[in-house]
Design a protein around this motif. Structure first.
Motif, PDB file in Angstrom:
ATOM      1  N   ARG A  45       0.905  -1.211  -0.019  1.00 43.78           N
ATOM      2  CA  ARG A  45       0.008  -0.219   0.139  1.00 43.78           C
ATOM      3  C   ARG A  45       1.029   1.338  -0.006  1.00 43.78           C
ATOM      4  N   HIS A  46       2.137   1.312   0.703  1.00 45.13           N
ATOM      5  CA  HIS A  46       2.832   2.410   1.005  1.00 45.13           C
ATOM      6  C   HIS A  46       3.498   2.651  -0.667  1.00 45.13           C
ATOM      7  N   THR A  51       3.846   5.993  -5.328  1.00 43.92           N
ATOM      8  CA  THR A  51       3.886   5.793  -6.975  1.00 43.92           C
ATOM      9  C   THR A  51       2.858   6.827  -7.571  1.00 43.92           C
ATOM     10  N   THR A  52       1.417   6.846  -6.757  1.00 40.28           N
ATOM     11  CA  THR A  52       0.437   7.889  -7.241  1.00 40.28           C
ATOM     12  C   THR A  52       0.691   9.260  -6.993  1.00 40.28           C
ATOM     13  N   TRP A  53       1.241   9.354  -5.529  1.00 42.91           N
ATOM     14  CA  TRP A  53       1.661  10.704  -5.302  1.00 42.91           C
ATOM     15  C   TRP A  53       2.745  11.265  -5.867  1.00 42.91           C
ATOM     16  N   GLN A  54       3.683  10.812  -6.206  1.00 45.76           N
ATOM     17  CA  GLN A  54       4.753  11.241  -6.769  1.00 45.76           C
ATOM     18  C   GLN A  54       4.497  11.552  -8.195  1.00 45.76           C
ATOM     19  N   ALA A  55       3.703  10.646  -9.001  1.00 48.90           N
ATOM     20  CA  ALA A  55       3.299  10.937 -10.317  1.00 48.90           C
ATOM     21  C   ALA A  55       2.466  12.187 -10.376  1.00 48.90           C
ATOM     22  N   LEU A  56       1.394  12.298  -9.366  1.00 42.69           N
ATOM     23  CA  LEU A  56       0.870  13.450  -9.144  1.00 42.69           C
ATOM     24  C   LEU A  56       1.685  14.785  -9.013  1.00 42.69           C
ATOM     25  N   ALA A  57       2.515  14.600  -8.029  1.00 41.98           N
ATOM     26  CA  ALA A  57       3.301  15.683  -7.757  1.00 41.98           C
ATOM     27  C   ALA A  57       4.054  16.190  -8.973  1.00 41.98           C
ATOM     28  N   SER A  58       4.901  15.105  -9.586  1.00 46.33           N
ATOM     29  CA  SER A  58       5.657  15.578 -10.799  1.00 46.33           C
ATOM     30  C   SER A  58       4.905  15.928 -11.801  1.00 46.33           C
ATOM     31  N   THR A  59       3.607  15.915 -11.943  1.00 45.59           N
ATOM     32  CA  THR A  59       2.748  16.249 -13.156  1.00 45.59           C
ATOM     33  C   THR A  59       2.623  17.567 -12.924  1.00 45.59           C
ATOM     34  N   LEU A 187      -1.536  14.090 -18.708  1.00 43.50           N
ATOM     35  CA  LEU A 187      -1.821  12.655 -18.735  1.00 43.50           C
ATOM     36  C   LEU A 187      -0.685  11.822 -19.264  1.00 43.50           C
ATOM     37  N   MET A 188       0.078  12.641 -20.195  1.00 47.59           N
ATOM     38  CA  MET A 188       1.092  11.894 -20.499  1.00 47.59           C
ATOM     39  C   MET A 188       2.169  11.871 -19.616  1.00 47.59           C
ATOM     40  N   VAL A 189       2.590  12.936 -19.076  1.00 50.07           N
ATOM     41  CA  VAL A 189       3.398  13.144 -17.869  1.00 50.07           C
ATOM     42  C   VAL A 189       3.102  12.096 -16.524  1.00 50.07           C
ATOM     43  N   PHE A 190       1.771  11.965 -16.407  1.00 49.29           N
ATOM     44  CA  PHE A 190       1.646  11.280 -15.282  1.00 49.29           C
ATOM     45  C   PHE A 190       1.615   9.663 -15.706  1.00 49.29           C
ATOM     46  N   LEU A 191       1.398   9.417 -16.844  1.00 48.42           N
ATOM     47  CA  LEU A 191       1.780   8.166 -17.444  1.00 48.42           C
ATOM     48  C   LEU A 191       3.112   7.677 -17.260  1.00 48.42           C
ATOM     49  N   PHE A 192       3.976   8.519 -17.702  1.00 48.71           N
ATOM     50  CA  PHE A 192       5.410   8.444 -17.703  1.00 48.71           C
ATOM     51  C   PHE A 192       6.054   8.358 -16.335  1.00 48.71           C
ATOM     52  N   THR A 193       5.532   9.137 -15.313  1.00 52.52           N
ATOM     53  CA  THR A 193       5.744   8.903 -14.112  1.00 52.52           C
ATOM     54  C   THR A 193       5.369   8.154 -13.289  1.00 52.52           C
ATOM     55  N   PHE A 194       4.281   7.540 -13.422  1.00 56.59           N
ATOM     56  CA  PHE A 194       3.482   6.673 -12.683  1.00 56.59           C
ATOM     57  C   PHE A 194       4.246   5.273 -12.824  1.00 56.59           C
ATOM     58  N   THR A 195       4.904   5.107 -14.261  1.00 59.93           N
ATOM     59  CA  THR A 195       5.332   4.023 -14.522  1.00 59.93           C
ATOM     60  C   THR A 195       7.117   4.046 -14.414  1.00 59.93           C
ATOM     61  N   SER A 196       7.332   5.223 -13.727  1.00 58.13           N
ATOM     62  CA  SER A 196       8.914   5.367 -13.615  1.00 58.13           C
ATOM     63  C   SER A 196       9.702   4.178 -13.021  1.00 58.13           C
ATOM     64  N   PHE A 197      10.695   3.932 -13.590  1.00 63.44           N
ATOM     65  CA  PHE A 197      11.673   2.931 -13.235  1.00 63.44           C
ATOM     66  C   PHE A 197      13.214   3.175 -13.060  1.00 63.44           C
ATOM     67  N   VAL A 234      -2.511  -4.445 -11.371  1.00 64.94           N
ATOM     68  CA  VAL A 234      -2.722  -2.987 -10.972  1.00 64.94           C
ATOM     69  C   VAL A 234      -2.538  -2.128 -11.883  1.00 64.94           C
ATOM     70  N   GLN A 235      -0.842  -2.098 -12.339  1.00 61.17           N
ATOM     71  CA  GLN A 235      -0.522  -1.191 -13.307  1.00 61.17           C
ATOM     72  C   GLN A 235      -1.321  -1.234 -14.538  1.00 61.17           C
ATOM     73  N   PHE A 236      -1.545  -2.204 -15.136  1.00 63.54           N
ATOM     74  CA  PHE A 236      -2.360  -2.532 -16.236  1.00 63.54           C
ATOM     75  C   PHE A 236      -3.611  -1.697 -16.313  1.00 63.54           C
ATOM     76  N   VAL A 237      -4.350  -1.937 -15.124  1.00 59.91           N
ATOM     77  CA  VAL A 237      -5.723  -1.257 -15.223  1.00 59.91           C
ATOM     78  C   VAL A 237      -5.469   0.234 -15.183  1.00 59.91           C
TER      79      VAL A 237
END
Length: 533
Positions: A45-46, A51-59, A187-197, A234-237
């Motif tokens: 859960r952490h 993952t979600t928080w940093q993607a929103l903040a990055s966007t 949305l594209m920035v969120f996608l790239f940061t949500f899946t950041s590796f 989860v990531q796929f959905v």
């Protein structure tokens, strides 16, 4: 259309399904209850929350920093604008491993900030957020700026004449028109940061982990395929939902606006305010985009007499079975093969999508082509090892496995580049050639190819750049005696020692230069100057 469908079925859907099934089907029984068990774990859960928080903040941070740049590129005409546009786009095509390495050299132990002021941000969330802004700045500038440059400024000027203030005119006239483009870019920035590796893998340390990093850890370190499979689903959905919303914003953007020629909307800055805005954007680009790359180059030259570069020719360190320098040749060969595959598959898909008789199912395939950009590359790479190990698809020990994985990432760029050009070709020309007796192959060669040749070269350049830097899947399937540049950089950074660190900086610099040269060539080939990808 059969060839692209078969390609994505065999080398994307099948490996992903195989690795997911391996994780959820235990002793011949499907364990769907495992999904709830995994998501109930506090550490998972952490990971989901971060993952979600940093993607929103990055966007949000990317939009805040990049929107002024989008305005400057859209409305101002100044010397060096085309070169600067290429410089802005260089970070986007850089491998995430190089981006992480550059910020490690700037913010990490012994980095520039550490040496000057004793400030280290290498294991804080700020380092990750800034690296994501660095990587995605061009997405906002080119997507929003491309549309902004085509909006008729006379509409806003008319509102000013009717008594509206500058801000009120922008808020009521320009902002609603830009809304779909801003939403698409966000949305594209969120996608790239949500899946950041790569960025999180290098800068996050043991404290911060995204879904993609956790999938890699569960797969390669803990060997818990069940947890990795749940996280993949989860990531796929999540990615599917993001792409669906993105497709809706793109359709709205295409149908709701009347645009003008971008060349007539740009003018030289006027007044102190506009010159100050231009100067601020230039300083932002210099500090946020150029400085990390400059520090990367400087760190690679720390050893006297190009010592780190010379060390790349030796295999005495024992990290690789071959000298690290061979990773350059391996990467170029793999990227060229992947580019050829991506052009073939992407070109056929784009041609099918532009046919007048294309049904809804074929048009829906357009959205599916974007999935490899968001679905876990780690899952795809490990799925290749699991699924492609039996005849007639026993490819695990062959060299073609790496180009196939890289081509999956290159195909969406080929399709997105070629679709607008193919749709612009007058269908009557094809019909006339067919009436005169030309075969379908000759119609394509004589009518379509001359018109799309330049777009084809641009698509090849993008496919080459992204294939060169692919890391998530390649890290699993690249053989120890044939490492690619991103894999070599990651392995060198994973080993202690100044020499390993210096060689990682040297390889990253080489990779950066190759990507930058490819992008500069693309800018010279572009026929439109709207700034969009």
């Amino acid at each position: 259309m059969a060839v692209p469908v078969a390609f994505f079925g065999l080398f994307f859907a099948y490996p992903v399904a195989a690795i997911t099934a391996r994780g959820l089907r235990i002793d011949g029984v499907w364990r769907f209850g495992r999904i709830g068990d995994v998501l109930a774990q506090s550490d998972i859960r952490h990971v989901l929350w971060f993952t979600t928080w940093q993607a929103l903040a990055s966007t949000a941070l990317t939009l805040l920093i990049a929107l002024p740049g989008a305005y400057v590129f859209a409305r101002f005409d100044f010397r060096g604008k085309q070169v600067l546009r290429a410089v802005v786009t260089v970070p986007f095509v850089l491998p995430t491993v190089v981006v992480g390495t550059a910020f490690l050299a700037l913010l990490g132990r012994g980095g520039l900030l550490d040496e000057l002021w004793g400030v280290r941000l290498d294991t804080t969330v700020w380092a990750i957020l800034l690296a994501h802004v660095f990587f995605n700045y061009a997405v906002v500038v080119r997507t929003v700026g491309g549309l902004w440059s085509q909006l008729d400024p006379r509409q806003e000027e008319a509102a000013r004449v009717l008594g509206a203030s500058r801000f009120a005119a922008w808020r009521r006239v320009t902002l609603p028109a830009l809304g779909p483009a801003v939403a698409a870019a966000a949305l594209m920035v969120f996608l790239f940061t949500f899946t950041s590796f790569g960025v999180v893998q290098i800068l996050g340390g043991p404290t911060f982990s995204t879904l993609e990093v956790e999938i890699y850890r569960q797969t390669s370190e803990i060997f818990d395929l069940s947890t990795a499979a749940v996280l993949t689903l989860v990531q796929f959905v999540a990615v599917g939902a993001i792409l669906a919303v993105h497709a809706w914003t793109v359709r709205r953007r295409e149908t709701a606006l009347r645009l003008v020629d971008a060349s007539v909307t740009a003018r030289r800055p006027r007044g102190a305010g506009q010159w100050a805005l231009l100067a601020g954007v230039l300083v932002t680009i210099a500090v946020l985009l150029v400085l990390p790359l400059a520090v990367l180059v400087e760190r690679s030259l720390d050893a006297p007499g190009f010592g780190y570069y010379k060390a790349l020719t030796s295999d005495e360190g024992g990290i690789f079975l071959v000298p690290p320098i061979e990773a350059i040749g391996n990467s170029l060969q793999y990227a060229l093969a992947a580019t050829a595959i991506a052009l073939l598959i992407g070109g056929l898909a784009a041609a099918a999508l532009t046919r007048r008789d294309a049904g809804r199912l074929v048009r829906g395939f357009d959205a599916l082509l974007m999935l490899p950009l968001g679905v876990s590359a780690v899952t795809v790479g490990f799925g290749f090892l699991i699924a492609l190990d039996e005849p007639p698809l026993d490819l695990r020990s062959t060299w073609i496995l790496v180009p196939l994985a890289q081509a999956l990432v290159g195909v969406p760029f080929v399709v997105r580049t070629m679709l607008p050009v193919l749709r612009a070709v007058d269908g009557r020309l094809r019909e006339a050639a067919a009436v005169l007796g030309a075969s379908p192959w000759r119609v394509w060669r004589e009518v379509d190819l001359p018109m799309v040749r330049r777009a084809l070269l641009i698509a090849a350049g993008f496919a080459f750049a992204v294939s060169l830097g692919e890391f998530g899947a390649t890290v699993f399937i690249a053989r120890p005696d044939n490492p690619t540049l991103p894999v070599a950089v990651a392995r060198l950074l994973g080993r202690a020692g100044e020499l390993n660190y210096g060689q990682a900086m040297a390889l990253s610099t080489i990779l950066m230069v190759v990507c930058a040269v490819a992008l500069l060539v693309l800018e010279r080939l572009r026929t439109d100057r709207t700034g969009e990808f």
